[in-house]
Design an enzyme around this catalytic site. Structure first.
Site, PDB file in Angstrom:
ATOM      1  N   GLN A  24     -52.243  -2.071  -6.549  1.00 12.93           N
ATOM      2  CA  GLN A  24     -52.745  -2.415  -7.831  1.00 12.93           C
ATOM      3  C   GLN A  24     -51.430  -2.963  -8.839  1.00 12.93           C
ATOM      4  O   GLN A  24     -50.797  -2.047  -8.916  1.00 12.93           O
ATOM      5  CB  GLN A  24     -53.730  -1.212  -8.500  1.00 12.93           C
ATOM      6  CG  GLN A  24     -54.526  -1.694  -9.664  1.00 12.93           C
ATOM      7  CD  GLN A  24     -55.232  -0.714 -10.221  1.00 12.93           C
ATOM      8  OE1 GLN A  24     -54.815  -0.202 -11.087  1.00 12.93           O
ATOM      9  NE2 GLN A  24     -56.090  -0.231  -9.457  1.00 12.93           N
ATOM     10  N   ASP A  37     -62.444   1.287 -11.468  1.00 13.59           N
ATOM     11  CA  ASP A  37     -61.259   1.814 -11.151  1.00 13.59           C
ATOM     12  C   ASP A  37     -60.722   3.094 -12.405  1.00 13.59           C
ATOM     13  O   ASP A  37     -61.106   2.667 -13.625  1.00 13.59           O
ATOM     14  CB  ASP A  37     -60.285   0.685 -11.575  1.00 13.59           C
ATOM     15  CG  ASP A  37     -58.760   1.152 -11.629  1.00 13.59           C
ATOM     16  OD1 ASP A  37     -58.169   1.486 -10.566  1.00 13.59           O
ATOM     17  OD2 ASP A  37     -57.847   1.084 -12.743  1.00 13.59           O
ATOM     18  N   TYR A  51     -54.640  -5.823 -12.211  1.00 13.45           N
ATOM     19  CA  TYR A  51     -54.996  -5.143 -13.486  1.00 13.45           C
ATOM     20  C   TYR A  51     -54.448  -5.890 -14.725  1.00 13.45           C
ATOM     21  O   TYR A  51     -53.777  -7.025 -14.607  1.00 13.45           O
ATOM     22  CB  TYR A  51     -54.512  -3.732 -13.588  1.00 13.45           C
ATOM     23  CG  TYR A  51     -52.948  -3.479 -13.613  1.00 13.45           C
ATOM     24  CD1 TYR A  51     -52.202  -3.652 -15.138  1.00 13.45           C
ATOM     25  CD2 TYR A  51     -52.092  -2.885 -12.831  1.00 13.45           C
ATOM     26  CE1 TYR A  51     -50.901  -3.287 -15.097  1.00 13.45           C
ATOM     27  CE2 TYR A  51     -50.875  -2.617 -12.668  1.00 13.45           C
ATOM     28  CZ  TYR A  51     -50.386  -2.847 -14.123  1.00 13.45           C
ATOM     29  OH  TYR A  51     -48.876  -2.408 -14.290  1.00 13.45           O
ATOM     30  N   TYR A  99     -56.065   8.406 -17.715  1.00 12.50           N
ATOM     31  CA  TYR A  99     -57.062   7.652 -18.928  1.00 12.50           C
ATOM     32  C   TYR A  99     -57.674   8.796 -19.530  1.00 12.50           C
ATOM     33  O   TYR A  99     -58.743   9.464 -19.246  1.00 12.50           O
ATOM     34  CB  TYR A  99     -57.925   6.766 -18.121  1.00 12.50           C
ATOM     35  CG  TYR A  99     -56.986   5.539 -17.018  1.00 12.50           C
ATOM     36  CD1 TYR A  99     -55.853   5.406 -17.326  1.00 12.50           C
ATOM     37  CD2 TYR A  99     -57.877   4.768 -16.572  1.00 12.50           C
ATOM     38  CE1 TYR A  99     -54.985   4.394 -16.846  1.00 12.50           C
ATOM     39  CE2 TYR A  99     -57.254   3.924 -15.680  1.00 12.50           C
ATOM     40  CZ  TYR A  99     -55.808   3.793 -15.778  1.00 12.50           C
ATOM     41  OH  TYR A  99     -55.055   2.609 -15.097  1.00 12.50           O
ATOM     42  N   THR A 117     -61.139   1.110 -16.683  1.00 11.13           N
ATOM     43  CA  THR A 117     -61.556   2.281 -17.529  1.00 11.13           C
ATOM     44  C   THR A 117     -60.314   2.633 -18.532  1.00 11.13           C
ATOM     45  O   THR A 117     -60.482   3.667 -19.230  1.00 11.13           O
ATOM     46  CB  THR A 117     -62.110   3.279 -16.888  1.00 11.13           C
ATOM     47  OG1 THR A 117     -61.142   3.809 -16.137  1.00 11.13           O
ATOM     48  CG2 THR A 117     -63.167   2.670 -16.249  1.00 11.13           C
ATOM     49  N   TRP A 118     -59.331   1.980 -18.530  1.00  7.59           N
ATOM     50  CA  TRP A 118     -58.023   2.532 -19.397  1.00  7.59           C
ATOM     51  C   TRP A 118     -58.515   2.559 -20.885  1.00  7.59           C
ATOM     52  O   TRP A 118     -58.939   1.092 -21.265  1.00  7.59           O
ATOM     53  CB  TRP A 118     -56.939   1.871 -18.941  1.00  7.59           C
ATOM     54  CG  TRP A 118     -55.675   2.441 -19.693  1.00  7.59           C
ATOM     55  CD1 TRP A 118     -55.446   3.692 -20.292  1.00  7.59           C
ATOM     56  CD2 TRP A 118     -54.466   1.478 -20.034  1.00  7.59           C
ATOM     57  NE1 TRP A 118     -54.053   3.646 -20.796  1.00  7.59           N
ATOM     58  CE2 TRP A 118     -53.615   2.344 -20.498  1.00  7.59           C
ATOM     59  CE3 TRP A 118     -54.022   0.299 -19.895  1.00  7.59           C
ATOM     60  CZ2 TRP A 118     -52.291   2.061 -20.997  1.00  7.59           C
ATOM     61  CZ3 TRP A 118     -52.782  -0.345 -20.170  1.00  7.59           C
ATOM     62  CH2 TRP A 118     -51.869   0.688 -20.734  1.00  7.59           C
TER      63      TRP A 118
HETATM   64  N1  LIG Z   1     -52.295   0.905 -12.293  1.00  7.55           N
HETATM   65  C1  LIG Z   1     -51.745   0.517 -13.605  1.00  7.55           C
HETATM   66  O1  LIG Z   1     -50.857   1.009 -13.708  1.00  7.55           O
HETATM   67  C2  LIG Z   1     -52.747  -0.094 -14.587  1.00  7.55           C
HETATM   68  C3  LIG Z   1     -52.132  -0.606 -15.654  1.00  7.55           C
HETATM   69  C4  LIG Z   1     -53.329  -0.987 -16.672  1.00  7.55           C
HETATM   70  C5  LIG Z   1     -54.289  -1.252 -16.387  1.00  7.55           C
HETATM   71  N2  LIG Z   1     -55.020  -0.797 -15.361  1.00  7.55           N
HETATM   72  C6  LIG Z   1     -56.376  -0.984 -14.907  1.00  7.55           C
HETATM   73  O2  LIG Z   1     -56.794  -2.330 -15.269  1.00  7.55           O
HETATM   74  C7  LIG Z   1     -57.777  -2.296 -16.254  1.00  7.55           C
HETATM   75  C8  LIG Z   1     -58.062  -3.604 -16.838  1.00  7.55           C
HETATM   76  O3  LIG Z   1     -56.645  -3.727 -17.617  1.00  7.55           O
HETATM   77  P1  LIG Z   1     -56.558  -3.493 -19.253  1.00  7.55           P
HETATM   78  O4  LIG Z   1     -57.521  -2.509 -19.495  1.00  7.55           O
HETATM   79  O5  LIG Z   1     -55.036  -3.111 -19.588  1.00  7.55           O
HETATM   80  O6  LIG Z   1     -56.771  -4.893 -19.874  1.00  7.55           O
HETATM   81  P2  LIG Z   1     -57.845  -6.244 -19.802  1.00  7.55           P
HETATM   82  O7  LIG Z   1     -58.815  -5.990 -18.791  1.00  7.55           O
HETATM   83  O8  LIG Z   1     -56.661  -7.129 -19.483  1.00  7.55           O
HETATM   84  O9  LIG Z   1     -57.995  -6.281 -21.378  1.00  7.55           O
HETATM   85  C9  LIG Z   1     -59.095  -5.261 -21.743  1.00  7.55           C
HETATM   86  C10 LIG Z   1     -59.498  -5.986 -23.270  1.00  7.55           C
HETATM   87  O10 LIG Z   1     -60.233  -7.069 -23.095  1.00  7.55           O
HETATM   88  C11 LIG Z   1     -61.506  -6.973 -23.603  1.00  7.55           C
HETATM   89  N3  LIG Z   1     -62.297  -7.708 -23.086  1.00  7.55           N
HETATM   90  C12 LIG Z   1     -63.051  -7.440 -21.850  1.00  7.55           C
HETATM   91  N4  LIG Z   1     -63.854  -8.286 -21.597  1.00  7.55           N
HETATM   92  C13 LIG Z   1     -64.122  -9.093 -22.680  1.00  7.55           C
HETATM   93  C14 LIG Z   1     -64.916 -10.361 -22.723  1.00  7.55           C
HETATM   94  N5  LIG Z   1     -65.535 -10.818 -21.910  1.00  7.55           N
HETATM   95  N6  LIG Z   1     -64.501 -11.072 -23.890  1.00  7.55           N
HETATM   96  C15 LIG Z   1     -63.785 -10.624 -24.889  1.00  7.55           C
HETATM   97  N7  LIG Z   1     -63.083  -9.266 -24.773  1.00  7.55           N
HETATM   98  C16 LIG Z   1     -63.024  -8.846 -23.696  1.00  7.55           C
HETATM   99  C17 LIG Z   1     -61.844  -5.537 -24.006  1.00  7.55           C
HETATM  100  O11 LIG Z   1     -62.574  -5.293 -24.943  1.00  7.55           O
HETATM  101  P3  LIG Z   1     -63.887  -4.248 -25.048  1.00  7.55           P
HETATM  102  O12 LIG Z   1     -63.198  -2.920 -24.355  1.00  7.55           O
HETATM  103  O13 LIG Z   1     -64.188  -4.180 -26.495  1.00  7.55           O
HETATM  104  O14 LIG Z   1     -64.688  -4.955 -24.239  1.00  7.55           O
HETATM  105  C18 LIG Z   1     -60.445  -5.009 -23.907  1.00  7.55           C
HETATM  106  O15 LIG Z   1     -59.830  -4.970 -25.234  1.00  7.55           O
HETATM  107  C19 LIG Z   1     -57.788  -1.027 -16.960  1.00  7.55           C
HETATM  108  O16 LIG Z   1     -58.626  -0.871 -17.931  1.00  7.55           O
HETATM  109  C20 LIG Z   1     -57.101  -0.098 -15.869  1.00  7.55           C
HETATM  110  O17 LIG Z   1     -58.318   0.429 -15.212  1.00  7.55           O
HETATM  111  C21 LIG Z   1     -54.118  -0.339 -14.148  1.00  7.55           C
END
Ligand SMILES: NC(=O)c1ccc[n+]([C@@H]2O[C@H](COP(=O)([O-])OP(=O)(O)OC[C@H]3O[C@@H](n4cnc5c(N)ncnc54)[C@H](OP(=O)(O)O)[C@@H]3O)[C@@H](O)[C@H]2O)c1
Length: 279
Positions: free
Chosen positions: A161, A47, A189, A52, A20-21
């Site tokens: 994570q 998550d 993530y 966020y 949900t970031w």
């Molecule tokens: N613990 C930590 O330090 C940390 C750090 C980074 C992330 N996180 C967690 O991990 C989660 C996921 O990582 P992230 O948000 O960095 O990046 P990600 O999941 O690698 O990528 C998200 C991007 O992918 C796009 N997307 C998702 N599904 C898709 C699909 N089926 N087709 C095309 N595009 C798609 C999304 O677009 P749309 O939004 O337009 O659907 C968004 O732009 C975060 O949201 C957070 O909860 C944790």
């Protein structure tokens, strides 16, 4: 949707969850509908973090899970700057209020900061004893940090994570083996590479397209399944549309053969860097 046991917990958790970031940057109504659709599709691991949108993501989740709290494995994180003993408890209370729930299923330290680990862990244990969190874990911890945490609270770390996608597999060198040896869940993530972007079909991504075609699946589904191929592993892609959510959930039923896994492993090699990367 395949489920794996979440580290030392008795609970089974779907291998594909919902990140949900940056969710607050999406259209609120559409993003909440997408989160709900994700739950319908079995992606019940949600998550989030106090960081966020400065709590805005937690408020959106509250709207999405209203009336459905029992279905959800809800995870939030305390910022290192709040991770003193008192600060952790206060931060958790604020997250619970924004999420409109009386407990978290897992509460994580977002990354290692200046607060002594003993204090954060003492706060986690106090919150658990009070029934406000069911378990706790860490994020962005390398093996040294994991060892230190284990020495303070053996057997208590539910998950680590960490950054994990096809172009960034450094955790496989030491973090994943350590977690598996100690029965700690590995939650990957940014499985699509966040801002780095997903491999294009004209480059290395072609391999993913070929494997996907054999399963009537998509390259992203193949990537997610590769990243959750071991029983210790979970992935939490973030998606803000029902279309993306549906595609991502489809990975949860995909079965890749050993030969397909080897092909992907070859196309996206592990690399030599051992240190833990942080986004
Ligand atoms: N613990 C930590 O330090 C940390 C750090 C980074 C992330 N996180 C967690 O991990 C989660 C996921 O990582 P992230 O948000 O960095 O990046 P990600 O999941 O690698 O990528 C998200 C991007 O992918 C796009 N997307 C998702 N599904 C898709 C699909 N089926 N087709 C095309 N595009 C798609 C999304 O677009 P749309 O939004 O337009 O659907 C968004 O732009 C975060 O949201 C957070 O909860 C944790």
């Amino acid at each position: 949707m395949e489920q794996h046991r979440f580290g030392p917990l008795k609970r089974e958790v779907p291998i594909i969850g919902q990140g949900t970031w940056n969710l607050e940057h999406s259209n609120r109504k559409a993003a909440i509908a997408a989160l709900r659709a994700g739950l319908d599709l079995g992606m019940t691991h949600i998550d989030t973090a106090e960081m966020y949108g400065s709590g805005e993501a937690e408020k959106m989740i509250a709207a999405a899970i209203a009336g459905r709290r029992d279905e959800v494995f809800l995870v939030s994180k305390v910022l290192p700057s709040n991770a003193s003993r008192k600060g952790t408890i206060a931060a958790c209370e604020r997250s619970l209020a924004r999420l409109n729930t009386d407990h978290l299923d897992c509460y994580l330290l977002h990354w290692r900061g200046g607060a002594p680990l003993q204090e954060t862990i003492a706060a986690f244990e106090q919150l658990r004893a009070a029934g406000k969190i069911m378990s706790w874990g860490v994020s962005n911890f390398d093996v040294d940090d994991l060892e230190e945490t284990w020495r303070i609270a053996p057997g208590q770390i539910a998950c680590n994570q960490v950054l994990y996608h096809l172009e960034e597999r450094a955790i496989e060198h030491a973090v994943v083996p350590w977690c598996e040896q100690h029965q700690v869940a590995v939650v990957g993530y940014s499985p699509f590479g966040h801002s780095r972007g997903f491999p294009g079909a004209r480059g290395k991504g072609r391999v993913l397209e070929e494997v996907a075609a054999a399963h009537r699946a998509t390259a992203r589904q193949v990537a997610l399944r590769f990243l959750t191929r071991r029983p210790s592993m979970f992935a939490i892609p973030k998606a803000s549309s029902i279309e993306h959510m549906t595609e991502n959930a489809g990975a949860g039923d995909l079965v890749l053969s050993d030969a397909e896994i080897a092909t992907i492993d070859h196309a996206f090699p592990l690399g030599r860097t051992r240190g833990l990367p942080v986004l």
